[in-house]
Design a protein around this motif. Structure first.
Motif, PDB file in Angstrom:
ATOM      1  N   ARG A  47       0.843  -1.190   0.000  1.00 19.84           N
ATOM      2  CA  ARG A  47       0.000   0.000   0.000  1.00 19.84           C
ATOM      3  C   ARG A  47       0.876   1.237   0.000  1.00 19.84           C
ATOM      4  O   ARG A  47       1.798   1.350   0.819  1.00 19.84           O
ATOM      5  N   MET A  48       0.579   2.158  -0.925  1.00 23.33           N
ATOM      6  CA  MET A  48       1.323   3.405  -1.022  1.00 23.33           C
ATOM      7  C   MET A  48       0.348   4.564  -0.849  1.00 23.33           C
ATOM      8  O   MET A  48      -0.661   4.659  -1.548  1.00 23.33           O
ATOM      9  N   LYS A  49       0.661   5.461   0.087  1.00 26.65           N
ATOM     10  CA  LYS A  49      -0.148   6.647   0.310  1.00 26.65           C
ATOM     11  C   LYS A  49       0.444   7.829  -0.450  1.00 26.65           C
ATOM     12  O   LYS A  49       1.669   7.915  -0.618  1.00 26.65           O
ATOM     13  N   PRO A  50      -0.409   8.757  -0.899  1.00 29.95           N
ATOM     14  CA  PRO A  50       0.093   9.851  -1.764  1.00 29.95           C
ATOM     15  C   PRO A  50       1.196  10.686  -1.128  1.00 29.95           C
ATOM     16  O   PRO A  50       2.237  10.912  -1.754  1.00 29.95           O
ATOM     17  N   ARG A  51       0.995  11.146   0.090  1.00 27.63           N
ATOM     18  CA  ARG A  51       1.990  12.041   0.686  1.00 27.63           C
ATOM     19  C   ARG A  51       3.129  11.269   1.320  1.00 27.63           C
ATOM     20  O   ARG A  51       4.298  11.658   1.208  1.00 27.63           O
ATOM     21  N   ARG A  52       2.806  10.165   1.980  1.00 26.93           N
ATOM     22  CA  ARG A  52       3.838   9.418   2.696  1.00 26.93           C
ATOM     23  C   ARG A  52       4.765   8.659   1.768  1.00 26.93           C
ATOM     24  O   ARG A  52       5.980   8.567   2.019  1.00 26.93           O
ATOM     25  N   ASP A  53       4.233   8.102   0.672  1.00 30.06           N
ATOM     26  CA  ASP A  53       5.015   7.197  -0.175  1.00 30.06           C
ATOM     27  C   ASP A  53       5.221   7.708  -1.599  1.00 30.06           C
ATOM     28  O   ASP A  53       6.346   7.709  -2.097  1.00 30.06           O
ATOM     29  N   ILE A  54       4.136   8.124  -2.275  1.00 31.01           N
ATOM     30  CA  ILE A  54       4.239   8.423  -3.702  1.00 31.01           C
ATOM     31  C   ILE A  54       5.063   9.675  -3.958  1.00 31.01           C
ATOM     32  O   ILE A  54       5.899   9.692  -4.871  1.00 31.01           O
ATOM     33  N   ARG A  55       4.851  10.727  -3.176  1.00 35.24           N
ATOM     34  CA  ARG A  55       5.604  11.955  -3.436  1.00 35.24           C
ATOM     35  C   ARG A  55       7.111  11.776  -3.249  1.00 35.24           C
ATOM     36  O   ARG A  55       7.885  12.165  -4.137  1.00 35.24           O
ATOM     37  N   PRO A  56       7.597  11.195  -2.144  1.00 31.12           N
ATOM     38  CA  PRO A  56       9.057  10.974  -2.066  1.00 31.12           C
ATOM     39  C   PRO A  56       9.561  10.009  -3.130  1.00 31.12           C
ATOM     40  O   PRO A  56      10.682  10.165  -3.620  1.00 31.12           O
ATOM     41  N   ALA A  57       8.742   9.024  -3.495  1.00 31.20           N
ATOM     42  CA  ALA A  57       9.160   8.123  -4.565  1.00 31.20           C
ATOM     43  C   ALA A  57       9.271   8.867  -5.886  1.00 31.20           C
ATOM     44  O   ALA A  57      10.215   8.646  -6.664  1.00 31.20           O
ATOM     45  N   SER A  58       8.328   9.767  -6.164  1.00 31.00           N
ATOM     46  CA  SER A  58       8.374  10.532  -7.407  1.00 31.00           C
ATOM     47  C   SER A  58       9.614  11.414  -7.475  1.00 31.00           C
ATOM     48  O   SER A  58      10.269  11.506  -8.520  1.00 31.00           O
ATOM     49  N   VAL A  59       9.943  12.045  -6.363  1.00 31.44           N
ATOM     50  CA  VAL A  59      11.137  12.912  -6.341  1.00 31.44           C
ATOM     51  C   VAL A  59      12.399  12.080  -6.560  1.00 31.44           C
ATOM     52  O   VAL A  59      13.298  12.469  -7.321  1.00 31.44           O
ATOM     53  N   ALA A  60      12.482  10.922  -5.910  1.00 31.86           N
ATOM     54  CA  ALA A  60      13.672  10.076  -6.059  1.00 31.86           C
ATOM     55  C   ALA A  60      13.798   9.537  -7.477  1.00 31.86           C
ATOM     56  O   ALA A  60      14.893   9.512  -8.054  1.00 31.86           O
ATOM     57  N   ILE A  61      12.674   9.106  -8.060  1.00 33.31           N
ATOM     58  CA  ILE A  61      12.717   8.538  -9.410  1.00 33.31           C
ATOM     59  C   ILE A  61      13.040   9.608 -10.442  1.00 33.31           C
ATOM     60  O   ILE A  61      13.750   9.340 -11.427  1.00 33.31           O
ATOM     61  N   SER A  62      12.538  10.821 -10.241  1.00 37.11           N
ATOM     62  CA  SER A  62      12.806  11.897 -11.195  1.00 37.11           C
ATOM     63  C   SER A  62      14.297  12.155 -11.354  1.00 37.11           C
ATOM     64  O   SER A  62      14.760  12.521 -12.439  1.00 37.11           O
ATOM     65  N   ALA A  63      15.046  11.944 -10.290  1.00 38.26           N
ATOM     66  CA  ALA A  63      16.484  12.230 -10.333  1.00 38.26           C
ATOM     67  C   ALA A  63      17.290  11.079 -10.900  1.00 38.26           C
ATOM     68  O   ALA A  63      18.439  11.295 -11.347  1.00 38.26           O
ATOM     69  N   THR A  64      16.761   9.867 -10.919  1.00 40.25           N
ATOM     70  CA  THR A  64      17.578   8.709 -11.294  1.00 40.25           C
ATOM     71  C   THR A  64      17.125   7.999 -12.560  1.00 40.25           C
ATOM     72  O   THR A  64      17.897   7.237 -13.137  1.00 40.25           O
ATOM     73  N   ARG A  65      15.896   8.215 -12.997  1.00 47.17           N
ATOM     74  CA  ARG A  65      15.401   7.443 -14.137  1.00 47.17           C
ATOM     75  C   ARG A  65      16.152   7.832 -15.407  1.00 47.17           C
ATOM     76  O   ARG A  65      16.642   8.961 -15.541  1.00 47.17           O
ATOM     77  N   PRO A  66      16.250   6.913 -16.387  1.00 46.99           N
ATOM     78  CA  PRO A  66      16.958   7.235 -17.642  1.00 46.99           C
ATOM     79  C   PRO A  66      16.074   8.028 -18.592  1.00 46.99           C
ATOM     80  O   PRO A  66      14.855   8.150 -18.401  1.00 46.99           O
ATOM     81  N   ASP A  67      16.707   8.555 -19.627  1.00 45.36           N
ATOM     82  CA  ASP A  67      15.990   9.218 -20.718  1.00 45.36           C
ATOM     83  C   ASP A  67      15.798   8.230 -21.860  1.00 45.36           C
ATOM     84  O   ASP A  67      16.533   7.250 -22.000  1.00 45.36           O
ATOM     85  N   LEU A  68      14.812   8.518 -22.686  1.00 47.93           N
ATOM     86  CA  LEU A  68      14.563   7.678 -23.854  1.00 47.93           C
ATOM     87  C   LEU A  68      15.709   7.830 -24.849  1.00 47.93           C
ATOM     88  O   LEU A  68      16.241   8.929 -25.051  1.00 47.93           O
ATOM     89  N   ASP A  69      16.098   6.725 -25.470  1.00 53.97           N
ATOM     90  CA  ASP A  69      17.225   6.743 -26.401  1.00 53.97           C
ATOM     91  C   ASP A  69      16.874   7.510 -27.659  1.00 53.97           C
ATOM     92  O   ASP A  69      15.696   7.674 -28.024  1.00 53.97           O
TER      93      ASP A  69
END
Length: 753
Positions: free
Chosen positions: A501-523
């Motif tokens: 279970r993921m809650k919007p403020r507790r889980d999704i927002r910090p996950a979104s910030v972390a993923i935004s910094a590490t995810r790759p770009d499309l080739d």
């Protein structure tokens, strides 16, 4: 009256006395061992004067044989035997070095013998306990049970379930291992199936009956899974309903490899529920309130943390699943969204689905050398060439066979195509649907889904359809939102699990910030193949996910052409997001699409009628001339199908359902499409007369194309009769033009006289 008398056995029938030296219990065994040591000491010492080293060698040899022959004995039994050998050999060695006439050696021997007899019962307790239960030592349910891996405290539990399986299933199994779950919610019993062809599926079919026989609580159940060989199975028994307890997400967003799969929750036994997503495609089925969307949130987080994966969202429910992941980007907290592309409406979804297909086609050529270098027919994914995983929420709008909207039909066609051709090119889908029935989930698309997840809240028939009627799977074993069943790629068993279970403020927002910094770009090749739709996606995403008040301060995105959608004049349809999603000041001007109005009977009549007589008696009917001309245009792909669908406000043309480019249609289908269909239906008699054949001949030609008469008769022109639906003819025409339906020779060769 018949009476029976009991007579005592005569003396000559009594059992003869046994004068052998075989031990008859612990006391006799210890006594005989002591006498043997005493005799060996007397014979080897005063009588033969042997060296004191021969007892040492005999002791070492006896201890080695004890270890070799006692590998299946309990630890205490084996240890007791080794200690007996050491003590006996030590006393015998000492006796050869001392004076046997003294009382001390004999007193020591008596003490050793007494201790051996008294500890025998303790060392052999597991066997004696089974014997009191009515079974031979070492047996459970009359089947040999190696007790080396089953501790003494668990033997009764193993015996109980082996007996239960024999009673309920009529299958005699052998228990070889028992493991309690770390959570304390149950245990797993490793079983050995008997010879004779008993299969895992047979035992799995009795799982509900075994749970009922054990009187397990609601939400608890019994599952059977393979243990690596055909005759070895694990029996998982849940004794505590842990599916009813919320399972919070672990909060780990460190990078991981998409090749290793994603973890969406845990099984009953506490093991991680991980599904492979590099090659297999996944579908999640769950009704409203089943935590299906929550499972998609977890999938977004787990895919987003993969250093070699890019996540897209196709959410036809207004972007409900995407908004929490885009909020940090919309608020300006991060420079790029965690979800690389999100589509909250069908127009944007069509652009995304088209880009999926184009990227798959481009990668086949652009990365041929990379596959050759890796010596693999699958594209090796990396941070430079990532996998693209599209998550589709609320897929009923595009996954069902019954949809008629041209944009939604185009989306489904492109999803199916990408699912067929995109696996090797790392273009994957994770789909979701409200129900798993043939009317809402295309069988052709379901056959392409390898990982199948079913969330609680659905009906048993939906579960059966999704898993092809599995044995022993009952929805009563689930326990509310977040719990479900899963059958993973290359597995046959269906297992219960609990989603994170993921809650919007507790889980999704910090996950979104972390993923935004590490995810790759499309080739780069994929960006080039996706075209302007991908290059301008961020401008449309910011506009589409903003509120009408926020749009007042945003620059509207540019209109864009919708791929493979044309109007009745064959011109492309241009979509303007500013009109379909207006700002607050223009919201009152928005016009929602309405259902198409049915064709009136008067509109279906020909405008000209030929009055027979005079010089006109040889003229051809104008309606027939128009029908032939229209049939030629339809066969060449230059004319739209007869049914129109109005567009939403903001488009300058009207959407119509257009045949896709492809081979020409058979004359029979073209002639049928050109007939004046009244409200989408036409009597068989009218159709046969127009084609100059009998109704029986018409039915024989249409049946191989999958076109069958409607079940119920209907009224047309004051006449009631059986007939056909225009939609069925249109579907057959589209399948022929796409190359999915082979035209039989009798249909291909048919021609009007």
């Amino acid at each position: 009256m018949n009476t029976r008398t009991r007579t005592r056995p005569s003396a000559d029938r009594r059992r003869p006395a046994d004068w052998s030296l075989a031990p008859r219990g612990p006391a006799s065994a210890a006594g005989l061992s002591g006498l043997a040591l005493a005799a060996a000491a007397v014979a080897g010492g005063p009588a033969l004067e042997l060296s004191a080293w021969w007892p040492v060698g005999a002791t070492v040899l006896g201890a080695a044989l004890t270890v070799l022959t006692g590998v299946e004995l309990p630890g205490r039994t084996l240890g007791w035997r080794l200690v007996s050998w050491v003590m006996g050999g030590s006393w015998l060695t000492w006796s050869l070095l001392t004076d046997l006439s003294a009382p001390t050696p004999w007193l020591v021997l008596g003490g050793i013998t007494l201790a051996s007899g008294m500890t025998y019962s303790w060392a052999d307790a597991p066997r004696r306990r089974l014997a009191r239960g009515g079974h031979r030592p070492g047996l459970l349910g009359n089947v040999a049970l190696p007790v080396i891996d089953i501790p003494r405290r668990d033997v009764p539990l193993a015996q109980e379930w082996v007996a239960r399986i024999a009673r309920v299933c009529k299958i005699r199994v052998q228990a070889t291992q028992l493991e309690h779950w770390p959570s304390g919610g149950g245990f797993s019993l490793l079983l050995r199936l008997p010879q004779g062809g008993t299969t895992t599926e047979q035992l799995a079919g009795y799982a509900p009956r075994l749970a009922a026989d054990a009187d397990l609580d609601d939400g608890c159940g019994v599952e059977v899974r393979s243990a690596g060989t055909r005759r070895s199975v694990w029996l998982d028994v849940a004794t505590v309903n842990q599916l009813a307890t919320d399972l919070d997400h672990h909060g780990d967003y460190s990078p991981r490899d998409v090749n290793h799969g994603i973890t969406l929750g845990r099984f009953r036994n506490g093991q991680a529920m991980t599904v492979q997503v590099r090659q297999p495609r996944t579908i999640v089925v769950g009704t409203t309130g089943s935590a299906k969307t929550g499972t998609l949130h977890t999938a977004t987080a787990e895919l987003g943390r993969c250093f070699n994966n890019v996540t897209w969202h196709m959410d036809l429910n207004g972007g409900n699943v995407s908004i929490p992941w885009l909020r940090p980007w919309l608020d300006g907290q991060v420079d790029r969204p965690a979800v690389d592309w999100a589509a909250p409406c069908r127009e944007e979804a069509l652009l995304m689905a088209h880009a999926n297909v184009q990227i798959a086609l481009e990668r086949k050529v652009a990365y041929a050398a990379l596959r050759l270098e890796a010596d693999d027919d699958k594209l090796p994914v990396s941070a430079e060439v990532p996998q693209v995983t599209t998550i589709l929420d609320e897929g009923h709008e595009v996954l069902a066979d019954s949809i008629r909207d041209p944009i939604e039909r185009a989306i489904r066609a492109k999803i199916e195509k990408c699912a067929r051709i995109g696996r090797a090119e790392a273009m994957q889908y994770l789909l979701s649907a409200l129900r798993s029935v043939s009317g809402t989930l295309s069988p052709a698309l379901l056959n392409l889904m390898h990982n199948r997840l079913f969330m609680a809240g659905g009906e048993q028939k939906e579960c059966n359809y999704l898993y092809s009627y599995p044995k022993g799977v009952r929805i009563e074993d689930l326990a509310g939102p977040g719990s479900g069943f899963v059958r993973r790629f290359q597995e046959t068993e269906v297992r219960a699990w609990k989603a994170y279970r993921m809650k919007p403020r507790r889980d999704i927002r910090p996950a979104s910030v972390a993923i935004s910094a590490t995810r790759p770009d499309l080739d780069a090749p994929s960006v080039r193949a996706a075209g302007d739709a991908y290059a301008t996606r961020l401008e449309r995403m910011r506009w589409l996910f903003a509120t009408p008040e926020e749009r007042e301060h945003l620059t509207p995105p540019e209109p864009i052409e919708l791929p493979d959608i044309t109007d009745d004049r064959g011109k492309p349809v241009i979509w303007d997001p500013k009109v379909t999603h207006p700002p607050a000041s223009h919201a009152e001007m928005e016009v929602r699409p309405t259902a198409p109005a049915p064709m009136r009977t008067a509109d279906a009549q020909p405008n000209l009628r030929l009055l027979q007589g005079g010089i006109t008696r040889t003229w051809e009917d104008p309606a027939a001339i128009a029908a032939k001309a229209r049939a030629r245009r339809i066969a060449q792909g230059r004319a739209p199908l007869p049914r129109q669908m109005p567009m939403a406000a903001g488009t300058t043309v009207t959407r119509v359902e257009q045949l896709p480019p492809g081979p020409p249609l058979p004359e029979l289908i073209a002639r049928l499409l050109a007939l004046p269909w009244d409200e989408g239906r036409l009597h068989s008699e009218v159709m046969a007369t127009a084609l100059e054949m009998t109704e029986h001949e018409l039915a024989a030609l249409l049946k191989p194309l999958g076109i069958a008469p409607l079940r119920n008769a209907f009224n047309r022109g004051g006449e009631r009769g059986r007939g056909y639906a225009l939609e069925d003819v249109q579907d057959a025409a589209e399948a022929i033009r796409r190359g999915e339906l082979e035209v039989p020779p009798e249909v291909a060769d048919w021609s009007a006289a």
